[in-house]
Write a protein that holds these residues in place. Structure first.
Motif, PDB file in Angstrom:
ATOM      1  N   ASN A  79       0.833  -1.206   0.000  1.00 28.09           N
ATOM      2  CA  ASN A  79       0.000   0.000   0.000  1.00 28.09           C
ATOM      3  C   ASN A  79       0.866   1.254   0.000  1.00 28.09           C
ATOM      4  OD1 ASN A  79      -2.687   0.800  -0.323  1.00 28.09           O
ATOM      5  ND2 ASN A  79      -2.909   1.316   1.836  1.00 28.09           N
ATOM      6  N   VAL A  81       1.621   3.946  -1.879  1.00 31.28           N
ATOM      7  CA  VAL A  81       1.049   4.669  -3.015  1.00 31.28           C
ATOM      8  C   VAL A  81       2.100   5.523  -3.725  1.00 31.28           C
ATOM      9  CG1 VAL A  81      -0.729   6.334  -3.692  1.00 31.28           C
ATOM     10  CG2 VAL A  81      -1.249   4.583  -2.001  1.00 31.28           C
ATOM     11  N   ARG A  85       2.840   5.009  -7.698  1.00 32.35           N
ATOM     12  CA  ARG A  85       2.828   6.074  -8.715  1.00 32.35           C
ATOM     13  C   ARG A  85       4.099   6.052  -9.559  1.00 32.35           C
ATOM     14  NH1 ARG A  85       0.399   9.366  -4.473  1.00 32.35           N
ATOM     15  NH2 ARG A  85      -1.773   9.652  -5.042  1.00 32.35           N
ATOM     16  N   ASP A 122      -6.172   2.039  -0.897  1.00 29.21           N
ATOM     17  CA  ASP A 122      -5.563   3.183  -1.589  1.00 29.21           C
ATOM     18  C   ASP A 122      -4.848   2.740  -2.862  1.00 29.21           C
ATOM     19  OD1 ASP A 122      -6.511   4.804   0.448  1.00 29.21           O
ATOM     20  OD2 ASP A 122      -4.601   4.835   1.524  1.00 29.21           O
ATOM     21  N   ALA A 123      -4.106   1.649  -2.765  1.00 34.04           N
ATOM     22  CA  ALA A 123      -3.403   1.140  -3.951  1.00 34.04           C
ATOM     23  C   ALA A 123      -4.407   0.666  -4.994  1.00 34.04           C
ATOM     24  CB  ALA A 123      -2.453   0.012  -3.566  1.00 34.04           C
ATOM     25  N   LEU A 126      -5.889   3.628  -6.843  1.00 36.28           N
ATOM     26  CA  LEU A 126      -4.914   4.215  -7.761  1.00 36.28           C
ATOM     27  C   LEU A 126      -4.717   3.335  -8.998  1.00 36.28           C
ATOM     28  CD1 LEU A 126      -2.915   6.469  -8.369  1.00 36.28           C
ATOM     29  CD2 LEU A 126      -1.219   5.213  -7.002  1.00 36.28           C
TER      30      LEU A 126
END
Length: 176
Positions: A79, A81, A85, A122-123, A126
């Motif tokens: 996780n 993030v 990215r 969250d991952a 995204l």
């Protein structure tokens, strides 16, 4: 494959329900690492094993103890993030993780599936924004991301799966 020549005490530990259910898995991870076990053996085999078997707490402990998070799948499952990215901005490459090879074209989809199974909201959000295919099925279990998120895993502390992540995957997605 369990009980193969690649197995070590660490990989057996992070894939086993018994120490997880007994509440000693994390302490045993620490004991093995303190005793000299290699947290990154064979290109991250302990971390990959914990990911495939769905033990999010083991993943977190291995990462906290220095496991390399050096690819998109590992970053998503941690996780992390920020790292996700960075990997999404880079060209895709195939990943060789233990005996598995994840094709470059589907690395984002694999990251989505395994992150969903670990409840890494969250991952997952995204990855979905960046075009991960929620209908793609991985080879190990034949799961989609929704299958992985919905899987009840009582030994890992998720008797009802990851309902919040499953709900996210059930919503129509917009890509950017």
């Amino acid at each position: 494959m369990p009980y193969g020549t690649e197995d070590t005490p660490m990989t057996l530990l992070v894939s086993s329900s018994h120490p997880a259910e007994a509440g000693v898995q994390l302490d045993l991870i620490d004991a093995l690492l303190d005793g000299g076990a290699d947290v990154d053996r064979a290109g991250g085999q302990p971390l990959w094993t914990a990911i495939v078997w769905g033990y999010d707490r083991a993943v977190d402990r291995l990462v906290a103890r220095g496991a390399r998070v050096d690819n998109l799948v590992f970053a998503a499952c941690a996780n992390d993030v920020h790292r996700v990215r960075g990997f999404l901005a880079a060209p895709r490459t195939a990943l060789k993780l233990s005996a598995e090879e994840l094709e470059a074209v589907h690395v984002v989809d694999y990251a989505l599936i395994y992150a969903a199974g670990l409840g890494r909201r969250d991952a997952v959000a995204l990855l979905l924004k960046h075009g991960a295919d929620p209908t793609f099925k991985e080879r190990h279990y034949g799961n989609t991301a929704l299958d992985a998120a919905s899987y009840p895993h009582p030994a890992a502390g998720r008797p009802h799966g990851n309902p919040e992540v499953a709900a996210l995957l059930e919503r129509p997605q917009r890509t950017t």
